[in-house]
Write a protein that holds these residues in place. Structure first.
Motif, PDB file in Angstrom:
ATOM      1  N   LEU A 134      37.909   4.409   6.964  1.00  0.00           N
ATOM      2  CA  LEU A 134      36.995   3.569   6.196  1.00  0.00           C
ATOM      3  C   LEU A 134      35.710   4.314   5.860  1.00  0.00           C
ATOM      4  N   MET A 135      35.165   5.019   6.831  1.00  0.00           N
ATOM      5  CA  MET A 135      33.942   5.798   6.592  1.00  0.00           C
ATOM      6  C   MET A 135      34.184   6.901   5.556  1.00  0.00           C
ATOM      7  N   LEU A 136      35.317   7.578   5.662  1.00  0.00           N
ATOM      8  CA  LEU A 136      35.640   8.622   4.684  1.00  0.00           C
ATOM      9  C   LEU A 136      35.754   8.042   3.279  1.00  0.00           C
ATOM     10  N   VAL A 137      36.459   6.932   3.161  1.00  0.00           N
ATOM     11  CA  VAL A 137      36.623   6.289   1.854  1.00  0.00           C
ATOM     12  C   VAL A 137      35.273   5.890   1.293  1.00  0.00           C
ATOM     13  N   ARG A 138      34.430   5.324   2.157  1.00  0.00           N
ATOM     14  CA  ARG A 138      33.135   4.818   1.697  1.00  0.00           C
ATOM     15  C   ARG A 138      32.161   5.934   1.331  1.00  0.00           C
ATOM     16  N   VAL A 139      32.149   7.009   2.110  1.00  0.00           N
ATOM     17  CA  VAL A 139      31.127   8.042   1.945  1.00  0.00           C
ATOM     18  C   VAL A 139      31.590   9.203   1.064  1.00  0.00           C
ATOM     19  N   GLN A 140      32.850   9.572   1.140  1.00  0.00           N
ATOM     20  CA  GLN A 140      33.309  10.794   0.483  1.00  0.00           C
ATOM     21  C   GLN A 140      33.843  10.596  -0.936  1.00  0.00           C
ATOM     22  N   LEU A 141      34.294   9.406  -1.255  1.00  0.00           N
ATOM     23  CA  LEU A 141      34.890   9.209  -2.577  1.00  0.00           C
ATOM     24  C   LEU A 141      33.819   8.807  -3.590  1.00  0.00           C
ATOM     25  N   PRO A 142      34.024   9.153  -4.849  1.00  0.00           N
ATOM     26  CA  PRO A 142      32.982   8.894  -5.868  1.00  0.00           C
ATOM     27  C   PRO A 142      32.788   7.411  -6.144  1.00  0.00           C
ATOM     28  N   GLN A 143      31.620   7.099  -6.705  1.00  0.00           N
ATOM     29  CA  GLN A 143      31.273   5.718  -7.029  1.00  0.00           C
ATOM     30  C   GLN A 143      32.284   5.098  -7.994  1.00  0.00           C
ATOM     31  N   GLY A 187      38.435   0.969  -5.013  1.00  0.00           N
ATOM     32  CA  GLY A 187      37.760   1.208  -3.745  1.00  0.00           C
ATOM     33  C   GLY A 187      37.440  -0.027  -2.933  1.00  0.00           C
ATOM     34  N   PHE A 188      36.889  -1.047  -3.567  1.00  0.00           N
ATOM     35  CA  PHE A 188      36.528  -2.240  -2.807  1.00  0.00           C
ATOM     36  C   PHE A 188      37.774  -2.927  -2.240  1.00  0.00           C
ATOM     37  N   THR A 189      38.881  -2.860  -2.960  1.00  0.00           N
ATOM     38  CA  THR A 189      40.133  -3.427  -2.460  1.00  0.00           C
ATOM     39  C   THR A 189      40.639  -2.623  -1.275  1.00  0.00           C
ATOM     40  N   VAL A 190      40.612  -1.309  -1.387  1.00  0.00           N
ATOM     41  CA  VAL A 190      41.045  -0.445  -0.284  1.00  0.00           C
ATOM     42  C   VAL A 190      40.174  -0.704   0.946  1.00  0.00           C
ATOM     43  N   GLU A 191      38.875  -0.801   0.749  1.00  0.00           N
ATOM     44  CA  GLU A 191      37.968  -1.071   1.867  1.00  0.00           C
ATOM     45  C   GLU A 191      38.247  -2.434   2.490  1.00  0.00           C
ATOM     46  N   SER A 192      38.533  -3.439   1.682  1.00  0.00           N
ATOM     47  CA  SER A 192      38.845  -4.766   2.210  1.00  0.00           C
ATOM     48  C   SER A 192      40.109  -4.743   3.059  1.00  0.00           C
ATOM     49  N   VAL A 193      41.116  -4.020   2.603  1.00  0.00           N
ATOM     50  CA  VAL A 193      42.358  -3.905   3.372  1.00  0.00           C
ATOM     51  C   VAL A 193      42.093  -3.178   4.691  1.00  0.00           C
ATOM     52  N   LEU A 194      41.312  -2.110   4.644  1.00  0.00           N
ATOM     53  CA  LEU A 194      40.992  -1.373   5.870  1.00  0.00           C
ATOM     54  C   LEU A 194      40.183  -2.237   6.846  1.00  0.00           C
ATOM     55  N   ILE A 195      39.257  -3.039   6.338  1.00  0.00           N
ATOM     56  CA  ILE A 195      38.473  -3.918   7.210  1.00  0.00           C
ATOM     57  C   ILE A 195      39.364  -4.992   7.824  1.00  0.00           C
ATOM     58  N   ALA A 196      40.288  -5.547   7.047  1.00  0.00           N
ATOM     59  CA  ALA A 196      41.226  -6.530   7.601  1.00  0.00           C
ATOM     60  C   ALA A 196      42.094  -5.889   8.684  1.00  0.00           C
ATOM     61  N   LEU A 197      42.538  -4.666   8.444  1.00  0.00           N
ATOM     62  CA  LEU A 197      43.319  -3.934   9.446  1.00  0.00           C
ATOM     63  C   LEU A 197      42.481  -3.698  10.697  1.00  0.00           C
ATOM     64  N   LEU A 198      41.224  -3.295  10.518  1.00  0.00           N
ATOM     65  CA  LEU A 198      40.332  -3.057  11.647  1.00  0.00           C
ATOM     66  C   LEU A 198      40.139  -4.330  12.471  1.00  0.00           C
TER      67      LEU A 198
END
Length: 158
Positions: A34-43, A50-61
């Motif tokens: 999640l940190m890599l996706v949030r910090v390393q990938l472009p805006q 991105g926001f969908t990927v982050e939501s899935v990762l947060i649900a998994l977490l």
């Protein structure tokens, strides 16, 4: 994402996935991704998938933490201070911007001091909001619940 997670949980997951969900190291790996996706990938990624990927990762977490919360590494999540911050989470969500904005207006600070001051202001605002606004309204909810002897708003008297 939450509805999809509920549907998957209701149907059950294969044993191999269940073992991964119960792995003590799983939340750390998911948080790292999640940190890599949030910090390393472009805006541009964040405003596309991105926001969908982050939501899935947060649900998994969240799911992983529910599975491993008794492991010594994650037991701190049940500590009273952590639980209190969890109770303040909605207020923190509402007021974090005010806290950060107020901290920017303070005399020049070095390094991360702005963030610490902003967090302190947001935490204070959240505590006031939680105890002076949220809790009184939550107590009202019980007073007007069906079966409480009072007429609920919007219900016709029989």
């Amino acid at each position: 994402v939450g509805c999809a997670l509920a549907a998957v949980a209701r149907r059950g997951v294969p044993a191999s996935i269940d073992r991964l969900l119960h792995a003590w190291w799983g939340p750390a790996v998911t948080l790292g991704i999640l940190m890599l996706v949030r910090v390393q990938l472009p805006q541009s990624f964040h405003y596309s998938a991105g926001f969908t990927v982050e939501s899935v990762l947060i649900a998994l977490l969240h799911t992983q933490l529910l599975m491993v919360h008794e492991h010594p590494l994650w037991r701190w999540l049940g500590h009273p201070v952590t639980r209190y911050i969890g109770a303040l989470s909605y207020s923190l969500y509402l007021y974090h911007g005010y806290g950060l904005s107020a901290a920017k207006r303070l005399e020049p600070m070095i390094g991360a001091a702005h963030h610490v001051a902003g967090l302190a202001v947001a935490l204070l605002l959240s505590m006031f909001s939680y105890h002076l606004i949220e809790m009184p309204f939550l107590r009202l909810k019980d007073r007007f619940a069906p079966g409480s002897g009072r007429v609920a708003v919007g219900k016709e008297a029989a």
